[in-house]
Design a protein around this motif. Structure first.
Motif, PDB file in Angstrom:
ATOM      1  N   HIS A   7      10.410  -4.498  -0.209  1.00 47.85           N
ATOM      2  CA  HIS A   7       9.082  -4.023  -0.620  1.00 47.85           C
ATOM      3  C   HIS A   7       8.552  -3.124   0.489  1.00 47.85           C
ATOM      4  CE1 HIS A   7       5.182  -5.327  -2.946  1.00 47.85           C
ATOM      5  NE2 HIS A   7       5.314  -4.025  -2.854  1.00 47.85           N
ATOM      6  N   PHE A   9       5.948  -0.427   2.131  1.00 45.42           N
ATOM      7  CA  PHE A   9       4.546  -0.004   2.115  1.00 45.42           C
ATOM      8  C   PHE A   9       4.369   1.202   3.027  1.00 45.42           C
ATOM      9  CE2 PHE A   9       4.523  -4.462   0.993  1.00 45.42           C
ATOM     10  CZ  PHE A   9       3.591  -4.538  -0.033  1.00 45.42           C
ATOM     11  N   ARG A  50      10.644  -1.840  -4.321  1.00 51.36           N
ATOM     12  CA  ARG A  50       9.326  -1.353  -4.735  1.00 51.36           C
ATOM     13  C   ARG A  50       8.757  -0.514  -3.607  1.00 51.36           C
ATOM     14  NH1 ARG A  50       5.893  -0.081  -8.886  1.00 51.36           N
ATOM     15  NH2 ARG A  50       3.756  -0.052  -8.136  1.00 51.36           N
ATOM     16  N   ASN A  52       5.471   1.264  -2.277  1.00 47.73           N
ATOM     17  CA  ASN A  52       4.047   1.024  -2.498  1.00 47.73           C
ATOM     18  C   ASN A  52       3.143   1.848  -1.594  1.00 47.73           C
ATOM     19  OD1 ASN A  52       3.745  -1.909  -4.062  1.00 47.73           O
ATOM     20  ND2 ASN A  52       1.810  -0.846  -3.613  1.00 47.73           N
ATOM     21  N   LYS A  53       2.012   2.247  -2.156  1.00 45.37           N
ATOM     22  CA  LYS A  53       0.941   2.824  -1.345  1.00 45.37           C
ATOM     23  C   LYS A  53       0.223   1.713  -0.595  1.00 45.37           C
ATOM     24  CE  LYS A  53      -0.160   6.313  -4.809  1.00 45.37           C
ATOM     25  NZ  LYS A  53      -1.187   6.872  -5.716  1.00 45.37           N
ATOM     26  N   ALA A  54      -0.218   2.000   0.612  1.00 45.27           N
ATOM     27  CA  ALA A  54      -1.040   1.036   1.342  1.00 45.27           C
ATOM     28  C   ALA A  54      -2.144   1.753   2.096  1.00 45.27           C
ATOM     29  CB  ALA A  54      -0.188   0.226   2.318  1.00 45.27           C
ATOM     30  N   VAL A  67       6.391   0.099   6.425  1.00 49.57           N
ATOM     31  CA  VAL A  67       6.988  -1.192   6.771  1.00 49.57           C
ATOM     32  C   VAL A  67       7.765  -1.717   5.567  1.00 49.57           C
ATOM     33  CG1 VAL A  67       4.852  -2.445   6.189  1.00 49.57           C
ATOM     34  CG2 VAL A  67       6.539  -3.529   7.689  1.00 49.57           C
ATOM     35  N   TYR A  69       9.298  -5.080   3.842  1.00 56.07           N
ATOM     36  CA  TYR A  69       9.314  -6.542   3.801  1.00 56.07           C
ATOM     37  C   TYR A  69      10.290  -7.024   2.760  1.00 56.07           C
ATOM     38  CZ  TYR A  69       5.236  -7.003   6.851  1.00 56.07           C
ATOM     39  OH  TYR A  69       4.387  -6.993   7.943  1.00 56.07           O
TER      40      TYR A  69
ATOM     41  N   HIS B   7       1.092 -10.824   6.770  1.00 53.48           N
ATOM     42  CA  HIS B   7       0.592  -9.504   6.375  1.00 53.48           C
ATOM     43  C   HIS B   7       0.286  -9.566   4.881  1.00 53.48           C
ATOM     44  CE1 HIS B   7       1.124  -4.887   7.208  1.00 53.48           C
ATOM     45  NE2 HIS B   7      -0.019  -5.171   6.633  1.00 53.48           N
ATOM     46  N   PHE B   9      -1.283  -8.154   1.382  1.00 53.76           N
ATOM     47  CA  PHE B   9      -1.577  -6.923   0.643  1.00 53.76           C
ATOM     48  C   PHE B   9      -2.271  -7.262  -0.659  1.00 53.76           C
ATOM     49  CE2 PHE B   9       2.017  -5.959   3.360  1.00 53.76           C
ATOM     50  CZ  PHE B   9       1.733  -4.699   3.838  1.00 53.76           C
ATOM     51  N   ASN B  52      -4.611  -6.115   4.087  1.00 53.92           N
ATOM     52  CA  ASN B  52      -4.389  -4.707   3.782  1.00 53.92           C
ATOM     53  C   ASN B  52      -4.694  -4.337   2.345  1.00 53.92           C
ATOM     54  OD1 ASN B  52      -2.364  -3.510   6.139  1.00 53.92           O
ATOM     55  ND2 ASN B  52      -2.958  -2.039   4.558  1.00 53.92           N
ATOM     56  N   LYS B  53      -5.217  -3.151   2.165  1.00 60.23           N
ATOM     57  CA  LYS B  53      -5.310  -2.557   0.827  1.00 60.23           C
ATOM     58  C   LYS B  53      -3.934  -2.086   0.377  1.00 60.23           C
ATOM     59  CE  LYS B  53      -9.822  -0.521   1.809  1.00 60.23           C
ATOM     60  NZ  LYS B  53     -10.637   0.703   1.878  1.00 60.23           N
ATOM     61  N   ALA B  54      -3.669  -2.209  -0.900  1.00 54.88           N
ATOM     62  CA  ALA B  54      -2.427  -1.650  -1.445  1.00 54.88           C
ATOM     63  C   ALA B  54      -2.688  -1.037  -2.801  1.00 54.88           C
ATOM     64  CB  ALA B  54      -1.358  -2.721  -1.548  1.00 54.88           C
ATOM     65  N   GLY B  55      -1.788  -0.141  -3.189  1.00 53.92           N
ATOM     66  CA  GLY B  55      -1.796   0.373  -4.551  1.00 53.92           C
ATOM     67  C   GLY B  55      -1.167  -0.647  -5.480  1.00 53.92           C
ATOM     68  N   CYS B  56      -0.862  -0.223  -6.673  1.00 56.24           N
ATOM     69  CA  CYS B  56      -0.334  -1.135  -7.703  1.00 56.24           C
ATOM     70  C   CYS B  56       0.933  -1.849  -7.238  1.00 56.24           C
ATOM     71  CB  CYS B  56      -0.028  -0.337  -8.971  1.00 56.24           C
ATOM     72  SG  CYS B  56       0.665  -1.353 -10.299  1.00 56.24           S
ATOM     73  N   LEU B  57       0.908  -3.173  -7.309  1.00 56.75           N
ATOM     74  CA  LEU B  57       2.066  -3.982  -6.908  1.00 56.75           C
ATOM     75  C   LEU B  57       2.969  -4.282  -8.109  1.00 56.75           C
ATOM     76  CD1 LEU B  57       0.168  -6.468  -4.530  1.00 56.75           C
ATOM     77  CD2 LEU B  57       1.575  -4.527  -3.824  1.00 56.75           C
ATOM     78  N   TYR B  69       3.384 -11.375   3.257  1.00 55.50           N
ATOM     79  CA  TYR B  69       4.692 -11.213   3.884  1.00 55.50           C
ATOM     80  C   TYR B  69       4.615 -11.633   5.332  1.00 55.50           C
ATOM     81  CZ  TYR B  69       6.680  -8.678  -0.082  1.00 55.50           C
ATOM     82  OH  TYR B  69       7.178  -8.341  -1.324  1.00 55.50           O
ATOM     83  N   PRO B  70       5.722 -11.991   5.999  1.00 60.32           N
ATOM     84  CA  PRO B  70       7.097 -11.848   5.530  1.00 60.32           C
ATOM     85  C   PRO B  70       7.563 -12.938   4.561  1.00 60.32           C
ATOM     86  CG  PRO B  70       7.103 -12.773   7.725  1.00 60.32           C
ATOM     87  CD  PRO B  70       5.671 -12.440   7.402  1.00 60.32           C
TER      88      PRO B  70
END
Lengths: 108, 108
Positions: A7, A9, A50, A52-54, A67, A69, B7, B9, B52-57, B69-70
């Motif tokens: 995954h 980011f 996957r 992903n945007k972060a 990063v 994961y 971490h 998200f 953390n902010k993330a986009g669509c997971l 994570y981890p």
């Protein structure tokens, strides 16, 4: 078993106050390229990769950063060739790319 | 050693096409609350917790979702009490919260 094998980011954070940020350092182009070649290589999806945007990952001194994961491998990259190498070596063949790893002391 | 011990998200994705998305399900409030109480508990930072902010997971059917994570533990949550429990049990004491975990088959 991890939902995604890898995954990834990408920090795409944009700062408007003049401080360093990944968005100024080609982060979006790296993300777009990574997303595209992961898809083209058939690696994307559940049990696979996957991308992903972060938001800010708070290691801005190494911008642009990403990063991976669950292994917790941090990268910095300069161009699309670096992204190609991360995808081919790490995401496809499970071998992290030493030369692109962030040094442990790189922080904000 | 992981740069962050935990971490986290949060998907904050906003869809404007009428499809389900985390942003419609209180994701931002969950993120804001988590960020605040992690900071207040003194857990934030290198070697500790990063929220953390993330986009669509891409597990939209379980919205709102977050992943830690981890360890790769996925959560869904309803309100601030759920976030409090994740922070106290998992992020502070290392014990994931079973009742809030996403079922493995929950996808897009």
């Amino acid at each position: 078993m991890s939902y995604y094998k890898h995954h990834v980011f990408f920090c795409l954070n944009q700062r408007d106050n003049g401080q360093a940020c990944c968005a100024q350092q080609g982060a979006q182009a790296g993300f777009d390229h990574c997303k595209q070649i992961v898809r083209e290589a058939g690696l994307a999806g559940v049990g696979g990769v996957r991308v992903n945007k972060a938001g800010c990952l708070d290691r801005c001194a190494g911008a642009p950063v990403a990063v991976v994961y669950p292994e917790g491998v941090w990268y910095t990259f300069v161009d699309q060739h670096d992204i190609d190498e991360i995808v081919e070596s790490h995401l496809k063949n499970g071998k992290p790319v030493e030369r692109l790893m962030l040094a442990p002391e790189v922080g904000r």
